[in-house]
Design a protein around this motif. Sequence first.
Motif, PDB file in Angstrom:
ATOM      1  N   GLU A 104      -6.771   2.321  -7.668  1.00 11.97           N
ATOM      2  CA  GLU A 104      -6.844   1.875  -6.272  1.00 11.97           C
ATOM      3  C   GLU A 104      -5.469   1.949  -5.605  1.00 11.97           C
ATOM      4  O   GLU A 104      -5.372   2.207  -4.397  1.00 11.97           O
ATOM      5  CB  GLU A 104      -7.391   0.447  -6.213  1.00 11.97           C
ATOM      6  N   VAL A 105      -4.413   1.726  -6.372  1.00 18.09           N
ATOM      7  CA  VAL A 105      -3.054   1.875  -5.845  1.00 18.09           C
ATOM      8  C   VAL A 105      -2.806   3.332  -5.452  1.00 18.09           C
ATOM      9  O   VAL A 105      -2.243   3.620  -4.387  1.00 18.09           O
ATOM     10  CB  VAL A 105      -2.008   1.404  -6.880  1.00 18.09           C
ATOM     11  N   ILE A 106      -3.241   4.259  -6.297  1.00 18.87           N
ATOM     12  CA  ILE A 106      -3.085   5.686  -5.985  1.00 18.87           C
ATOM     13  C   ILE A 106      -3.842   6.026  -4.696  1.00 18.87           C
ATOM     14  O   ILE A 106      -3.308   6.705  -3.808  1.00 18.87           O
ATOM     15  CB  ILE A 106      -3.590   6.548  -7.153  1.00 18.87           C
ATOM     16  N   ASP A 107      -5.074   5.539  -4.575  1.00 17.16           N
ATOM     17  CA  ASP A 107      -5.867   5.788  -3.365  1.00 17.16           C
ATOM     18  C   ASP A 107      -5.151   5.254  -2.135  1.00 17.16           C
ATOM     19  O   ASP A 107      -5.111   5.912  -1.081  1.00 17.16           O
ATOM     20  CB  ASP A 107      -7.246   5.127  -3.487  1.00 17.16           C
ATOM     21  N   ALA A 108      -4.592   4.041  -2.240  1.00 18.75           N
ATOM     22  CA  ALA A 108      -3.904   3.423  -1.097  1.00 18.75           C
ATOM     23  C   ALA A 108      -2.671   4.222  -0.695  1.00 18.75           C
ATOM     24  O   ALA A 108      -2.401   4.414   0.499  1.00 18.75           O
ATOM     25  CB  ALA A 108      -3.519   1.983  -1.438  1.00 18.75           C
ATOM     26  N   LEU A 109      -1.918   4.715  -1.668  1.00 18.07           N
ATOM     27  CA  LEU A 109      -0.734   5.514  -1.368  1.00 18.07           C
ATOM     28  C   LEU A 109      -1.107   6.807  -0.658  1.00 18.07           C
ATOM     29  O   LEU A 109      -0.451   7.209   0.317  1.00 18.07           O
ATOM     30  CB  LEU A 109       0.027   5.827  -2.659  1.00 18.07           C
ATOM     31  N   LEU A 110      -2.162   7.455  -1.115  1.00 11.42           N
ATOM     32  CA  LEU A 110      -2.591   8.709  -0.494  1.00 11.42           C
ATOM     33  C   LEU A 110      -3.049   8.462   0.942  1.00 11.42           C
ATOM     34  O   LEU A 110      -2.777   9.273   1.842  1.00 11.42           O
ATOM     35  CB  LEU A 110      -3.705   9.348  -1.310  1.00 11.42           C
ATOM     36  N   ARG A 111      -3.726   7.335   1.176  1.00 10.09           N
ATOM     37  CA  ARG A 111      -4.152   7.004   2.549  1.00 10.09           C
ATOM     38  C   ARG A 111      -2.949   6.739   3.448  1.00 10.09           C
ATOM     39  O   ARG A 111      -2.938   7.133   4.618  1.00 10.09           O
ATOM     40  CB  ARG A 111      -5.071   5.779   2.542  1.00 10.09           C
ATOM     41  N   LYS A 112      -1.926   6.075   2.906  1.00 10.16           N
ATOM     42  CA  LYS A 112      -0.728   5.760   3.692  1.00 10.16           C
ATOM     43  C   LYS A 112      -0.071   7.025   4.228  1.00 10.16           C
ATOM     44  O   LYS A 112       0.460   7.044   5.333  1.00 10.16           O
ATOM     45  CB  LYS A 112       0.275   4.984   2.844  1.00 10.16           C
ATOM     46  N   PHE A 113      -0.096   8.089   3.428  1.00 14.38           N
ATOM     47  CA  PHE A 113       0.542   9.348   3.813  1.00 14.38           C
ATOM     48  C   PHE A 113      -0.471  10.394   4.273  1.00 14.38           C
ATOM     49  O   PHE A 113      -0.128  11.569   4.392  1.00 14.38           O
ATOM     50  CB  PHE A 113       1.361   9.895   2.643  1.00 14.38           C
ATOM     51  N   THR A 114      -1.707   9.953   4.533  1.00 11.90           N
ATOM     52  CA  THR A 114      -2.808  10.828   4.977  1.00 11.90           C
ATOM     53  C   THR A 114      -2.969  12.057   4.077  1.00 11.90           C
ATOM     54  O   THR A 114      -3.278  13.154   4.555  1.00 11.90           O
ATOM     55  CB  THR A 114      -2.635  11.266   6.446  1.00 11.90           C
ATOM     56  N   VAL A 115      -2.736  11.884   2.790  1.00  7.05           N
ATOM     57  CA  VAL A 115      -2.893  12.977   1.829  1.00  7.05           C
ATOM     58  C   VAL A 115      -4.375  13.134   1.499  1.00  7.05           C
ATOM     59  O   VAL A 115      -5.055  12.158   1.189  1.00  7.05           O
ATOM     60  CB  VAL A 115      -2.089  12.696   0.546  1.00  7.05           C
ATOM     61  N   VAL A 116      -4.872  14.367   1.576  1.00  7.84           N
ATOM     62  CA  VAL A 116      -6.297  14.616   1.363  1.00  7.84           C
ATOM     63  C   VAL A 116      -6.583  15.261   0.008  1.00  7.84           C
ATOM     64  O   VAL A 116      -7.715  15.638  -0.274  1.00  7.84           O
ATOM     65  CB  VAL A 116      -6.876  15.499   2.496  1.00  7.84           C
ATOM     66  N   ASP A 117      -5.557  15.372  -0.839  1.00 10.13           N
ATOM     67  CA  ASP A 117      -5.772  15.914  -2.181  1.00 10.13           C
ATOM     68  C   ASP A 117      -6.633  14.962  -3.011  1.00 10.13           C
ATOM     69  O   ASP A 117      -6.691  13.754  -2.746  1.00 10.13           O
ATOM     70  CB  ASP A 117      -4.432  16.114  -2.895  1.00 10.13           C
ATOM     71  N   ASN A 118      -7.273  15.514  -4.031  1.00  9.49           N
ATOM     72  CA  ASN A 118      -8.061  14.708  -4.959  1.00  9.49           C
ATOM     73  C   ASN A 118      -7.153  13.710  -5.668  1.00  9.49           C
ATOM     74  O   ASN A 118      -6.140  14.108  -6.258  1.00  9.49           O
ATOM     75  CB  ASN A 118      -8.720  15.638  -5.987  1.00  9.49           C
ATOM     76  N   PRO A 119      -7.482  12.410  -5.647  1.00  6.62           N
ATOM     77  CA  PRO A 119      -6.637  11.404  -6.317  1.00  6.62           C
ATOM     78  C   PRO A 119      -6.434  11.666  -7.800  1.00  6.62           C
ATOM     79  O   PRO A 119      -5.451  11.210  -8.384  1.00  6.62           O
ATOM     80  CB  PRO A 119      -7.407  10.096  -6.086  1.00  6.62           C
ATOM     81  N   ARG A 120      -7.362  12.411  -8.426  1.00 11.26           N
ATOM     82  CA  ARG A 120      -7.238  12.695  -9.848  1.00 11.26           C
ATOM     83  C   ARG A 120      -6.063  13.628 -10.149  1.00 11.26           C
ATOM     84  O   ARG A 120      -5.702  13.807 -11.316  1.00 11.26           O
ATOM     85  CB  ARG A 120      -8.531  13.329 -10.386  1.00 11.26           C
ATOM     86  N   LYS A 121      -5.473  14.208  -9.109  1.00 10.92           N
ATOM     87  CA  LYS A 121      -4.300  15.053  -9.307  1.00 10.92           C
ATOM     88  C   LYS A 121      -3.041  14.229  -9.542  1.00 10.92           C
ATOM     89  O   LYS A 121      -1.992  14.785  -9.881  1.00 10.92           O
ATOM     90  CB  LYS A 121      -4.073  15.955  -8.092  1.00 10.92           C
ATOM     91  N   PHE A 122      -3.143  12.905  -9.349  1.00  7.25           N
ATOM     92  CA  PHE A 122      -1.969  12.051  -9.423  1.00  7.25           C
ATOM     93  C   PHE A 122      -2.167  10.955 -10.467  1.00  7.25           C
ATOM     94  O   PHE A 122      -3.290  10.613 -10.827  1.00  7.25           O
ATOM     95  CB  PHE A 122      -1.691  11.421  -8.059  1.00  7.25           C
ATOM     96  N   ALA A 123      -1.052  10.393 -10.911  1.00  7.78           N
ATOM     97  CA  ALA A 123      -1.106   9.298 -11.878  1.00  7.78           C
ATOM     98  C   ALA A 123       0.012   8.317 -11.578  1.00  7.78           C
ATOM     99  O   ALA A 123       1.084   8.697 -11.093  1.00  7.78           O
ATOM    100  CB  ALA A 123      -0.978   9.820 -13.304  1.00  7.78           C
ATOM    101  N   LEU A 124      -0.246   7.044 -11.864  1.00 11.60           N
ATOM    102  CA  LEU A 124       0.751   5.998 -11.689  1.00 11.60           C
ATOM    103  C   LEU A 124       1.401   5.733 -13.043  1.00 11.60           C
ATOM    104  O   LEU A 124       0.706   5.567 -14.056  1.00 11.60           O
ATOM    105  CB  LEU A 124       0.093   4.727 -11.153  1.00 11.60           C
ATOM    106  N   PHE A 125       2.730   5.703 -13.044  1.00 10.28           N
ATOM    107  CA  PHE A 125       3.476   5.515 -14.290  1.00 10.28           C
ATOM    108  C   PHE A 125       4.285   4.221 -14.239  1.00 10.28           C
ATOM    109  O   PHE A 125       4.773   3.811 -13.186  1.00 10.28           O
ATOM    110  CB  PHE A 125       4.435   6.686 -14.533  1.00 10.28           C
ATOM    111  N   GLU A 126       4.421   3.621 -15.401  1.00  7.34           N
ATOM    112  CA  GLU A 126       5.296   2.474 -15.594  1.00  7.34           C
ATOM    113  C   GLU A 126       6.622   3.004 -16.122  1.00  7.34           C
ATOM    114  O   GLU A 126       6.658   3.715 -17.128  1.00  7.34           O
ATOM    115  CB  GLU A 126       4.634   1.526 -16.602  1.00  7.34           C
ATOM    116  N   ARG A 127       7.716   2.673 -15.435  1.00 11.18           N
ATOM    117  CA  ARG A 127       9.044   3.133 -15.842  1.00 11.18           C
ATOM    118  C   ARG A 127       9.879   1.943 -16.285  1.00 11.18           C
ATOM    119  O   ARG A 127       9.902   0.910 -15.622  1.00 11.18           O
ATOM    120  CB  ARG A 127       9.736   3.844 -14.674  1.00 11.18           C
ATOM    121  N   SER A 128      10.562   2.081 -17.405  1.00 12.78           N
ATOM    122  CA  SER A 128      11.420   1.000 -17.888  1.00 12.78           C
ATOM    123  C   SER A 128      12.691   1.585 -18.492  1.00 12.78           C
ATOM    124  O   SER A 128      12.711   2.741 -18.925  1.00 12.78           O
ATOM    125  CB  SER A 128      10.691   0.138 -18.931  1.00 12.78           C
TER     126      SER A 128
END
Length: 214
Positions: A104-128
Amino acid sequence: DEPSEWEKTELDQAQVEQRIKEYNSQINSNLFMSLNKDGSYTGFIKVQLKLVRPVSVPATKRVPSLQAGRQGPRTQGVKRRTSFYLPKGTVKHLHILSHTRASEVIDALLRKFTVVDNPRKFALFERSEKDEQVYLRKLADEEQPLRLRLLAGPSEKVLSFVLKENETGEVNWDAFTLPELHNFLRILQREEEEHVRRLRHRYARCRQKMQEAL
C-alpha cells in the motif's frame, strides 16, 4: 528475504504506548506518532526513491517535480503516456497507519507522482547501517513499515526505507507496454550518443595537449 529483527518483535498495548512516547521524545520535528483509541497508531515514514529506469506518467499531466528523460520540455510526450527519470535523491514523507502494508505504501508513492506503471515493478526495501556496512532487505507485501519504524526508533542509520525497481534477476520486459519499450530505446540511444560525444571530446583534448607538447 528473512524477516528483520524488528519484524519478529511482538508488543502489547502498553509497550506500544511506551514506544510511541520514547519515539516522539527523540525526534527533532513535528512528525510525531499518535496512538488511536482502537489501539492502532499513525505516523510518518520517509521513503527515498532510487529508481534507475524511467517511470511512466500520463502525457496530459504536468509533473513539475519530475525530470524529463532528455525528451525536451517537461510537458512534451507521446499520445497516452510519457516517461520521466525521477531526480536523484527524491524523498517523500507519507502519513500512514500502523497496519498499512508495504504494498500500500508503494501504491501511495506512485499516486503521489502520478506514475501509471504496474506497482509490481517496484519494491520497498529496508536499509540499515551496521559496522560501516549497508544492508538492504526487500519487504514482503504484508509487512507494516510504520511498525518497523516504531520498533527501530527514529534513527535513519538504524532503519530507513528505499523504493527501488523490483529486481528478481533478469528484467521482465514483458511487463512493459510497447510504447514504454519504444520510449526506453529512444532514451538509451540518446544516452549512448551523449556518452560517445563526451568520449570523443575527451580524447580530442588529450590529442591536442599531446600535439602541443610535441
